[in-house]
Design a protein around this motif. Structure first.
Motif, mmCIF file in Angstrom:
data_model
loop_
_atom_site.group_PDB
_atom_site.id
_atom_site.type_symbol
_atom_site.label_atom_id
_atom_site.label_comp_id
_atom_site.label_asym_id
_atom_site.label_seq_id
_atom_site.Cartn_x
_atom_site.Cartn_y
_atom_site.Cartn_z
ATOM 1 N N TYR A 180 0.819 -1.218 0.000
ATOM 2 C CA TYR A 180 0.000 0.000 0.000
ATOM 3 C C TYR A 180 0.851 1.264 0.000
ATOM 4 C CZ TYR A 180 -3.127 3.728 1.401
ATOM 5 O OH TYR A 180 -3.800 4.924 1.443
ATOM 6 N N ASP A 181 1.729 1.423 0.996
ATOM 7 C CA ASP A 181 2.437 2.696 1.193
ATOM 8 C C ASP A 181 3.334 3.067 0.018
ATOM 9 O OD1 ASP A 181 1.439 3.177 3.874
ATOM 10 O OD2 ASP A 181 2.727 1.538 4.511
ATOM 11 N N ILE A 182 4.239 2.166 -0.341
ATOM 12 C CA ILE A 182 5.174 2.468 -1.426
ATOM 13 C C ILE A 182 4.447 2.536 -2.757
ATOM 14 C CG2 ILE A 182 7.185 1.639 -2.707
ATOM 15 C CD1 ILE A 182 7.804 2.868 0.047
ATOM 16 N N LEU A 183 3.472 1.662 -2.963
ATOM 17 C CA LEU A 183 2.714 1.685 -4.208
ATOM 18 C C LEU A 183 1.973 3.005 -4.364
ATOM 19 C CD1 LEU A 183 2.383 -0.315 -6.500
ATOM 20 C CD2 LEU A 183 0.329 -1.180 -5.389
ATOM 21 N N ASN A 184 1.376 3.500 -3.287
ATOM 22 C CA ASN A 184 0.670 4.773 -3.327
ATOM 23 C C ASN A 184 1.634 5.926 -3.623
ATOM 24 O OD1 ASN A 184 -1.676 6.445 -2.968
ATOM 25 N ND2 ASN A 184 -0.909 6.988 -0.935
ATOM 26 N N TRP A 185 2.804 5.902 -2.969
ATOM 27 C CA TRP A 185 3.816 6.944 -3.227
ATOM 28 C C TRP A 185 4.295 6.891 -4.679
ATOM 29 C CZ3 TRP A 185 9.274 5.729 -3.735
ATOM 30 C CH2 TRP A 185 10.094 6.862 -3.894
ATOM 31 N N LEU A 186 4.511 5.678 -5.204
ATOM 32 C CA LEU A 186 4.966 5.529 -6.587
ATOM 33 C C LEU A 186 3.930 6.052 -7.577
ATOM 34 C CD1 LEU A 186 6.552 1.967 -6.368
ATOM 35 C CD2 LEU A 186 7.786 4.091 -6.877
ATOM 36 N N GLU A 187 2.650 5.849 -7.276
ATOM 37 C CA GLU A 187 1.599 6.374 -8.152
ATOM 38 C C GLU A 187 1.674 7.901 -8.224
ATOM 39 O OE1 GLU A 187 -0.305 4.705 -10.040
ATOM 40 O OE2 GLU A 187 -0.636 2.705 -9.201
ATOM 41 N N HIS A 188 1.924 8.547 -7.087
ATOM 42 C CA HIS A 188 2.061 10.004 -7.070
ATOM 43 C C HIS A 188 3.323 10.442 -7.822
ATOM 44 C CE1 HIS A 188 -1.366 10.661 -4.563
ATOM 45 N NE2 HIS A 188 -0.868 10.007 -3.525
ATOM 46 N N CYS A 189 4.396 9.655 -7.686
ATOM 47 C CA CYS A 189 5.630 9.960 -8.423
ATOM 48 C C CYS A 189 5.391 9.872 -9.922
ATOM 49 C CB CYS A 189 6.747 8.989 -8.021
ATOM 50 S SG CYS A 189 7.375 9.209 -6.350
ATOM 51 N N ARG A 190 4.643 8.865 -10.333
ATOM 52 C CA ARG A 190 4.352 8.713 -11.764
ATOM 53 C C ARG A 190 3.534 9.885 -12.287
ATOM 54 N NH1 ARG A 190 1.777 3.165 -13.950
ATOM 55 N NH2 ARG A 190 0.109 3.757 -12.508
ATOM 56 N N GLU A 191 2.622 10.392 -11.474
ATOM 57 C CA GLU A 191 1.852 11.566 -11.875
ATOM 58 C C GLU A 191 2.774 12.764 -12.096
ATOM 59 O OE1 GLU A 191 -1.117 12.256 -8.922
ATOM 60 O OE2 GLU A 191 -2.124 10.339 -9.254
ATOM 61 N N LYS A 192 3.749 12.936 -11.196
ATOM 62 C CA LYS A 192 4.696 14.050 -11.337
ATOM 63 C C LYS A 192 5.567 13.895 -12.579
ATOM 64 C CE LYS A 192 3.800 16.463 -7.573
ATOM 65 N NZ LYS A 192 3.320 17.876 -7.642
ATOM 66 N N ALA A 193 5.762 12.635 -13.019
ATOM 67 C CA ALA A 193 6.629 12.365 -14.172
ATOM 68 C C ALA A 193 5.834 12.205 -15.462
ATOM 69 C CB ALA A 193 7.449 11.106 -13.896
ATOM 70 N N ALA A 194 4.588 12.664 -15.468
ATOM 71 C CA ALA A 194 3.689 12.430 -16.606
ATOM 72 C C ALA A 194 4.259 12.944 -17.923
ATOM 73 C CB ALA A 194 2.329 13.066 -16.334
ATOM 74 N N THR A 195 5.026 14.021 -17.885
ATOM 75 C CA THR A 195 5.566 14.612 -19.115
ATOM 76 C C THR A 195 6.966 14.110 -19.438
ATOM 77 O OG1 THR A 195 6.432 16.525 -17.891
ATOM 78 C CG2 THR A 195 4.191 16.699 -18.798
ATOM 79 N N LYS A 196 7.455 13.130 -18.676
ATOM 80 C CA LYS A 196 8.789 12.554 -18.897
ATOM 81 C C LYS A 196 8.604 11.076 -19.259
ATOM 82 C CE LYS A 196 10.488 16.427 -17.227
ATOM 83 N NZ LYS A 196 11.168 17.433 -18.064
ATOM 84 N N PRO A 197 8.435 10.761 -20.547
ATOM 85 C CA PRO A 197 8.029 9.405 -20.952
ATOM 86 C C PRO A 197 8.918 8.278 -20.417
ATOM 87 C CG PRO A 197 7.897 10.901 -22.805
ATOM 88 C CD PRO A 197 8.568 11.655 -21.705
ATOM 89 N N LEU A 198 10.231 8.392 -20.537
ATOM 90 C CA LEU A 198 11.109 7.314 -20.095
ATOM 91 C C LEU A 198 11.034 7.114 -18.583
ATOM 92 C CD1 LEU A 198 14.310 7.774 -22.303
ATOM 93 C CD2 LEU A 198 12.592 5.972 -22.450
ATOM 94 N N LEU A 199 11.046 8.225 -17.853
ATOM 95 C CA LEU A 199 10.944 8.156 -16.399
ATOM 96 C C LEU A 199 9.593 7.595 -15.985
ATOM 97 C CD1 LEU A 199 11.966 8.771 -13.541
ATOM 98 C CD2 LEU A 199 11.160 11.133 -13.853
ATOM 99 N N ARG A 200 8.531 8.080 -16.611
ATOM 100 C CA ARG A 200 7.174 7.614 -16.289
ATOM 101 C C ARG A 200 7.052 6.116 -16.513
ATOM 102 N NH1 ARG A 200 4.287 10.023 -20.313
ATOM 103 N NH2 ARG A 200 4.437 8.092 -21.511
ATOM 104 N N GLU A 201 7.569 5.628 -17.652
ATOM 105 C CA GLU A 201 7.456 4.197 -17.951
ATOM 106 C C GLU A 201 8.360 3.363 -17.056
ATOM 107 O OE1 GLU A 201 5.059 2.961 -19.796
ATOM 108 O OE2 GLU A 201 4.480 5.067 -19.876
ATOM 109 N N GLY A 202 9.510 3.920 -16.649
ATOM 110 C CA GLY A 202 10.374 3.220 -15.704
ATOM 111 C C GLY A 202 9.661 3.005 -14.375
#
Length: 321
Positions: A180-202
């Motif tokens: 739960y905790d890390i997965l939730n944090w990672l989802e927020h990180c992915r949102e912040k990386a929405a405009t960075k395709p390689l980072l977002r997909e990583g």
């Protein structure tokens, strides 16, 4: 269980197989290279990289700030944060030293200490040693991270009777889960990386890996739906029969596997030693059988003369040698 129920279960399986293929869930870079549960090489390294403001992701302290906000660390200066993995804190002794999986510290000397567990067991006085290190700093917060937020082995890792040290969860250390905790944090990180395709997909590949390790992928949902099918009143009475058949099927598949493997090795002139407590395997695969009881050989038979009764008599202490 009637044929229609079996057909429905087959349809459920096919549905989730199609969903996974359509979504590309079956493809994951970490699984492709065979690294899914390595704590240091994969999990600590990936998390530490995202948390590091100086890392190549180019997001500076965004991800670390999200971490501090989610896990209630408002006093940490994320802009000056630095990250070390496998931090050496001195020679390992009873209540001091060792290596910290992830150590994050700011310009004010505030340390975020993360003990990262995937499948490894706790070490002796492990959290005590990291807590002792933290107490030498101006301020610290110690996290114990596991797949499901499990408690540590308190007797082994948190209590040291000689010096009356006893760490308490929620005060001396805090639990985190990948589930739960890390997965939730990672989802927020992915949102912040929405405009960075390689980072977002990583990040997406790592999220997919965490879901795989914590049974949150399509297989889990498929199994839940199949369980609901089993629990229908008209199917419940058949469950005992299904279980018995599954066990027998598993034994037969194991027998077929070993028979095929042994025959191939025999063709190459090799001998095979089988250690087993499964009577069908022993009787079906062996040319020569040795029975051991209390570390001593109590029976020896050829494959032709061996019977279940003879083997069992020797297995409980009888002797034919």
């Amino acid at each position: 269980m009637d044929k229609s129920a079996i057909n429905r279960i087959t349809a459920i399986r096919d549905k989730y197989k199609a969903i996974a293929e359509e979504a590309g869930d079956n493809y994951n870079l970490f699984k492709v290279i065979g690294l899914t549960s390595e704590e240091v090489r994969i999990h600590s390294a990936f998390l530490a990289n995202l948390l590091n403001p100086q890392a190549e992701h180019g997001q500076k302290s965004k991800f670390l700030k999200l971490f501090c906000e989610q896990f209630d660390i408002p006093q940490f200066d994320h802009d000056s944060g630095k990250v070390t993995i496998e931090k050496y804190i001195g020679k390992k002794e009873e209540i001091n030293g060792g290596r910290i999986d992830i150590d994050i510290f700011d310009k004010n000397g505030f340390h975020i200490i993360i003990e990262n567990k995937i499948y490894a067991n706790d070490q002796e006085n492990q959290l005590i040693r990291y807590s002792q290190y933290g107490k030498k700093q101006p301020k610290y917060k110690l996290f114990y991270l596991t797949l499901y937020g499990y408690m540590p082995d308190e007797k082994k890792s948190c209590n040291y009777d000689k010096k009356q040290i006893s760490l308490k969860e929620g005060n001396d250390y805090f639990l985190l889960s990948y589930h739960y905790d890390i997965l939730n944090w990672l989802e927020h990180c992915r949102e912040k990386a929405a405009t960075k395709p390689l980072l977002r997909e990583g990040i997406s590949h790592y999220i997919n890996l965490i879901k795989y390790l914590t049974n949150q992928n399509t297989n889990y949902m498929m199994n839940q739906e199949i369980i609901k099918e089993f629990l229908k009143p008209e199917n419940v009475q058949s469950l005992a029969n299904i279980k018995e058949c599954l066990v027998k099927t598993q034994i037969e598949l194991q027998y077929q596997f070993w028979e095929c493997l042994i025959n191939e090795l025999k063709k190459k002139g090799l001998s095979i030693i089988i250690v087993s407590s499964e009577m069908p395997e022993i009787l079906g695969l062996s040319d020569r059988i040795l029975v051991i009881h209390n570390h001593k050989i109590t029976g020896e038979f050829t494959g032709e003369e061996a019977t279940q009764e003879k083997i069992m008599r020797c297995a409980v202490g009888g002797n034919n040698v």
